[in-house]
Structure formats: C-alpha cells, structure tokens
Design a protein around this motif. Structure first.
Motif, PDB file in Angstrom:
ATOM      1  N   ARG A  17       0.728  -1.347   0.010  1.00 23.15           N
ATOM      2  CA  ARG A  17      -0.082   0.020   0.093  1.00 23.15           C
ATOM      3  C   ARG A  17       0.892   1.293  -0.101  1.00 23.15           C
ATOM      4  N   ARG A  22       1.733   5.653  -1.834  1.00 24.33           N
ATOM      5  CA  ARG A  22       2.428   6.797  -1.117  1.00 24.33           C
ATOM      6  C   ARG A  22       3.924   6.870  -1.244  1.00 24.33           C
ATOM      7  N   THR A  29       1.980   8.328   6.178  1.00 23.63           N
ATOM      8  CA  THR A  29       1.041   8.774   5.252  1.00 23.63           C
ATOM      9  C   THR A  29       0.079   7.523   4.683  1.00 23.63           C
ATOM     10  N   PHE A  32      -4.070   4.459   7.595  1.00 21.46           N
ATOM     11  CA  PHE A  32      -5.507   4.945   7.554  1.00 21.46           C
ATOM     12  C   PHE A  32      -6.173   4.950   8.880  1.00 21.46           C
ATOM     13  N   GLU A  34      -9.258   4.331   9.490  1.00 23.77           N
ATOM     14  CA  GLU A  34     -10.134   3.160   9.479  1.00 23.77           C
ATOM     15  C   GLU A  34      -9.295   1.874   9.731  1.00 23.77           C
ATOM     16  N   ASP A  35      -7.858   1.663   9.628  1.00 26.53           N
ATOM     17  CA  ASP A  35      -7.246   0.568  10.070  1.00 26.53           C
ATOM     18  C   ASP A  35      -7.656  -0.104  11.157  1.00 26.53           C
ATOM     19  N   THR A  57      -8.352  -2.245   1.217  1.00 24.00           N
ATOM     20  CA  THR A  57      -9.001  -2.297   2.648  1.00 24.00           C
ATOM     21  C   THR A  57     -10.433  -1.750   2.631  1.00 24.00           C
ATOM     22  N   ARG A  79     -10.527   1.698   0.130  1.00 21.62           N
ATOM     23  CA  ARG A  79      -9.579   2.481  -0.045  1.00 21.62           C
ATOM     24  C   ARG A  79      -8.188   1.647  -0.189  1.00 21.62           C
ATOM     25  N   GLY A  80      -7.149   2.333  -0.495  1.00 20.66           N
ATOM     26  CA  GLY A  80      -5.836   1.684  -0.792  1.00 20.66           C
ATOM     27  C   GLY A  80      -5.873   0.316  -1.644  1.00 20.66           C
ATOM     28  N   CYS A 114     -16.252   4.071  -3.257  1.00 22.42           N
ATOM     29  CA  CYS A 114     -14.737   4.732  -3.035  1.00 22.42           C
ATOM     30  C   CYS A 114     -14.443   5.949  -3.665  1.00 22.42           C
TER      31      CYS A 114
END
Length: 153
Positions: A17, A22, A29, A32, A34-35, A57, A79-80, A114
């Motif tokens: 990721r 990134r 960075t 997330f 949300e992780d 994710t 995302r990711g 997304c």
C-alpha cells in the motif's frame, strides 16, 4: 487460473500500500484511520509463488450524500486498492475488489463505494461502478471521483 485472495491483517499489506500509493512519502501517510475500525478487513491477492501482488482495505461507511440524498444508506467503502506495478493489468486488483465485494455481501451490506483516482475511472466502470459528481483533489493522491456500486446476489 483464479488468483488467490485472502482476508489478512494490515501488516501483511502495508508495505505494498505504502510503496504504490504513497511512494516517496513518510510511512505514516499510508496509515489509514479506518485500519483500527473493528469491522475493517483487508484483502490480499497473491501470485502462484505466494508473493503479494495487490491489496485493498474495506470498512463500514454510509453512502455519500450524492449517492443517497437525505439518507444514511449502509455501505462499505474501500480505499488503498493497490497493485504491484509489475503485474498491473493482469487481474490482481480486480481479484482484490471481487473478493472484497463478496465479503461485503456476506456481511449483509448491499452498497460499496470509494474515492477512486481519476486515472482508474475505466477500471471502476468495468467493475460495475458508477461515477458520481465532479472531480475533486485529495492530498496526497491527486484527482478523484466518487464511485458507487449496488451489490446483487
């Protein structure tokens, strides 16, 4: 041949990721918020030798206002979504997304969405997503659109 996928801990996908989404930025960075969500899940896709080739994710987040005016329709956002550049276009990202959508459906949720990067518009549309609204910029990440899909059985 089907691409193997699995639900995995974030530690399994984090480096891919970070390196894809990134690149050149500090590792934090790619963390997330949300992780740490208790209902989050991460999907990994592997090649025939077991090497990680793509990831994503997925976490609960109601549909955005543009997709469900006046309501808070339950949905999962992802995302990711990242594919190793060496295998891009070979179905690994599609396998991650398909596995994630199947898991969302198994959890009884019927919508996914997304903020997808503008250059990935064709990919999302081929996967049955509808692009909503105007293009916007996220930092880091660049130009994006909202993409939404209703899941069917």
């Amino acid at each position: 041949m089907a691409i193997p996928t699995a639900v995995v801990p974030v530690s399994e996908i984090f480096e891919l990721r970070r390196s894809v989404l990134r690149a050149g930025l500090p590792a934090e960075t790619a963390v997330f918020p949300e992780d740490s969500d208790p209902d989050v899940f991460h999907i990994a896709a592997y090649d025939g030798s077991g090497a990680l080739r793509a990831c994503g994710t997925f976490f609960p987040d109601p549909l955005p206002e543009a997709a469900a005016p006046g309501g808070r329709t339950p949905a999962y956002r992802f995302r990711g979504l990242a594919s190793d550049p060496e295998v891009r276009g070979q179905g690994y990202g599609q396998a991650v997304l398909a596995a994630g959508l199947a898991e969302i459906g198994a959890r009884g949720v019927r919508h996914a969405w997304c903020n997808g990067r503008t250059p990935a518009t064709g990919f999302y549309q081929r996967q049955g997503f509808t692009r909503l609204g105007e293009e916007f910029v996220l930092d880091p990440g660049g130009a994006h659109y909202v993409f939404v899909r209703e899941l069917t059985d």
